[in-house]
Design a protein around this motif. Structure first.
Motif: not given
Length: 158
Positions: A11-12, A18-19, A43-45, A52-53
């Motif tokens: 996560l960090r 992020p890219r 973690m998404e589920r 994201t974005g």
């Protein structure tokens, strides 16, 4: 869902870089790409990762005025008013709250006159009793989650 120290490290990286590609994240973490992908999927589920974005600036989009509008709603009309708020593009977020009011919205406007126009639109929504507006002068702490992620990671390591 339990977030462990590896999840915290993942996560960090997602927050700080992020890219970056999945392959590069795996290399930086020293884990297999499949392990990383499985962790991300979990973690998404589980709702830890909700999207994201790019993060966008309302000010850079021509809406530098930020206000918080408290909305008092006629009893029994909270869902209807909440649904109607989704049709107002200047409303960035809306929450049901306790305390003084029923809903709290975050509104971006071009200028004070535009903010007044938005508030007038809100007042006209069926079920809205009254509003109370607070204009933000300056952001003191930007939206952030990394300190919380690190706190959860420290707790998981104990």
């Amino acid at each position: 869902m339990t977030v462990d120290t590896l999840d915290t490290r993942i996560l960090r990286l997602l927050i700080e870089q992020p890219r970056t590609s999945i392959r590069e994240y795996a290399r930086l973490l020293g884990i297999a790409r499949g392990t990383l992908q499985a962790r991300l999927d979990r973690m998404e589920r589980d709702g830890v990762i909700t999207g994201t974005g790019p993060m966008l600036s309302p000010a850079a989009l021509g809406h530098p005025v930020l206000a918080f509008v408290h909305i008092e709603v006629t009893q029994g009309h909270l869902d209807e008013v909440g649904d109607a708020l989704a049709a107002v593009p200047e409303i960035i977020e809306a929450f049901s709250i306790t305390g003084g009011g029923d809903l709290l919205t975050r509104v971006a406007a071009r200028d004070n006159a535009h903010l007044e126009d938005v508030i007038q639109r809100l007042i006209q929504l069926p079920g809205v009793v009254r509003t109370r507006t607070e204009v933000a002068l300056r952001e003191r702490v930007a939206h952030r989650l990394l300190p919380l992620v690190e706190s959860v990671g420290r707790a998981a390591a104990k």
